[in-house]
Design a protein around this motif. Structure first.
Motif, short mmCIF file in Angstrom:
data_model
loop_
_atom_site.label_atom_id
_atom_site.label_comp_id
_atom_site.label_asym_id
_atom_site.label_seq_id
_atom_site.Cartn_x
_atom_site.Cartn_y
_atom_site.Cartn_z
N SER A 149 1.66 29.21 -6.93
CA SER A 149 0.38 29.43 -6.26
C SER A 149 -0.77 29.25 -7.27
N ASP A 150 -1.98 29.13 -6.76
CA ASP A 150 -3.15 29.04 -7.64
C ASP A 150 -3.26 30.29 -8.51
N HIS A 151 -2.91 31.44 -7.96
CA HIS A 151 -2.96 32.70 -8.71
C HIS A 151 -1.98 32.67 -9.90
N GLU A 152 -0.81 32.07 -9.69
CA GLU A 152 0.18 31.99 -10.77
C GLU A 152 -0.14 30.88 -11.77
N ALA A 173 -4.55 32.35 -19.36
CA ALA A 173 -5.96 31.98 -19.19
C ALA A 173 -6.90 33.17 -19.40
N ASP A 174 -6.44 34.37 -19.07
CA ASP A 174 -7.30 35.56 -19.23
C ASP A 174 -7.23 36.16 -20.63
N GLY A 175 -6.52 35.48 -21.56
CA GLY A 175 -6.42 35.97 -22.93
C GLY A 175 -5.22 36.85 -23.20
N TYR A 176 -4.48 37.23 -22.16
CA TYR A 176 -3.28 38.05 -22.33
C TYR A 176 -2.27 37.27 -23.15
N LYS A 177 -1.63 37.94 -24.10
CA LYS A 177 -0.65 37.28 -24.97
C LYS A 177 0.65 38.08 -24.99
N VAL A 178 1.76 37.35 -25.06
CA VAL A 178 3.06 37.98 -25.27
C VAL A 178 3.75 37.22 -26.40
N CYS A 236 10.88 35.66 -17.62
CA CYS A 236 11.87 36.20 -18.57
C CYS A 236 12.95 36.88 -17.75
N GLY A 237 14.00 36.15 -17.43
CA GLY A 237 15.02 36.63 -16.51
C GLY A 237 15.76 37.87 -16.93
N ASP A 238 15.87 38.13 -18.23
CA ASP A 238 16.64 39.29 -18.68
C ASP A 238 15.77 40.52 -18.99
N ASP A 239 14.45 40.36 -18.93
CA ASP A 239 13.58 41.52 -19.18
C ASP A 239 13.66 42.49 -18.01
N LEU A 240 13.74 43.77 -18.31
CA LEU A 240 13.81 44.78 -17.26
C LEU A 240 12.46 45.05 -16.63
N ARG A 241 11.39 44.76 -17.36
CA ARG A 241 10.03 44.90 -16.84
C ARG A 241 9.35 43.53 -16.87
N HIS A 242 8.30 43.36 -16.11
CA HIS A 242 7.61 42.08 -16.02
C HIS A 242 6.45 41.94 -17.00
N SER A 243 6.39 42.77 -18.01
CA SER A 243 5.25 42.75 -18.94
C SER A 243 5.11 41.44 -19.69
N ARG A 244 6.22 40.71 -19.90
CA ARG A 244 6.13 39.42 -20.57
C ARG A 244 6.12 38.25 -19.58
N TRP A 245 6.14 38.53 -18.30
CA TRP A 245 6.01 37.48 -17.30
C TRP A 245 4.51 37.21 -17.16
N ILE A 246 4.03 36.14 -17.72
CA ILE A 246 2.60 35.89 -17.62
C ILE A 246 2.34 34.60 -16.85
N ARG A 247 1.24 34.60 -16.15
CA ARG A 247 0.87 33.45 -15.32
C ARG A 247 -0.28 32.71 -15.99
N GLN A 248 -0.56 31.54 -15.47
CA GLN A 248 -1.68 30.71 -15.94
C GLN A 248 -1.63 30.48 -17.44
N ILE A 249 -0.48 30.01 -17.91
CA ILE A 249 -0.28 29.79 -19.35
C ILE A 249 -1.19 28.67 -19.84
N THR A 250 -1.87 28.93 -20.95
CA THR A 250 -2.75 27.92 -21.54
C THR A 250 -2.16 27.31 -22.81
N GLY A 251 -1.22 27.99 -23.44
CA GLY A 251 -0.64 27.42 -24.65
C GLY A 251 0.40 28.30 -25.29
N VAL A 252 1.14 27.69 -26.19
CA VAL A 252 2.19 28.36 -26.95
C VAL A 252 1.94 28.05 -28.43
N VAL A 253 2.04 29.07 -29.27
CA VAL A 253 1.85 28.88 -30.71
C VAL A 253 3.06 29.44 -31.43
N VAL A 254 3.61 28.65 -32.34
CA VAL A 254 4.68 29.11 -33.23
C VAL A 254 4.01 29.43 -34.55
N THR A 255 4.17 30.67 -35.01
CA THR A 255 3.44 31.11 -36.20
C THR A 255 4.28 32.10 -37.00
#
Length: 161
Positions: A126-129, A93-98, A136-155
């Protein structure tokens, strides 16, 4: 008598038609909406992982690979050649993309452990999430764990000339 039956029927029909999709995905050509009923029919998975607050949590939701099957996109033996350049971009929702390569999400290439979670420890997020959160269970960092997803694009990536 007729108006007492028609009015409630009109409001029920209107609410069904105006209901927002619970999830949207773009397959490179058009948007596809998942309503609550189609979302509930998708296979579910759980991931036990450390949350950002360093507590172990159990996230449950729909594997991203299952959503991609519903679009559909190339998978398994058809994911080869020029199809290998395709990417999946998830937006918050905040424009963050992974992003992920399509192969990263295909079980014939690697163990897939990425879900669009809608529950944590058996409770809704939660509302925050937000209603959907990428886990992403196998990622060592949470950088690709994003909340409030608005959409997915295959490109496909656009290469500079």
């Amino acid at each position: 008598m007729k108006s007492s039956i028609l009015l409630p029927a009109f409001f029920c029909l209107t609410s069904l038609l105006l209901a927002e999709p619970v999830f949207r995905i773009h397959d490179g050509k058009e948007w596809r909406d998942f309503d609550a009923s189609s979302w509930e029919k998708l296979p579910r998975a759980e991931i036990k992982s450390m949350a950002r607050d360093n507590t172990e949590r159990t996230y449950s939701g729909v594997p991203l690979a299952e959503i991609l099957k519903a679009v559909p996109v190339p998978a398994g033996p058809t994911l080869r050649g020029p199809e290998m350049e395709r990417v999946v971009v998830i937006t918050a929702a905040d424009g963050y993309k992974v992003s992920f390569s399509l192969a990263e999400l295909d079980a014939s290439f690697r163990k897939q452990n990425v879900i669009l979670a809608d529950r944590v420890d058996g409770k809704p997020l939660s509302d925050h999430e937000g209603k959907r959160m990428l886990v992403c269970g196998d990622d060592l960092r949470h950088s690709r764990w994003i909340r409030q997803i608005t959409g997915v694009v295959v490109t496909r990536p656009v290469m500079p000339e």
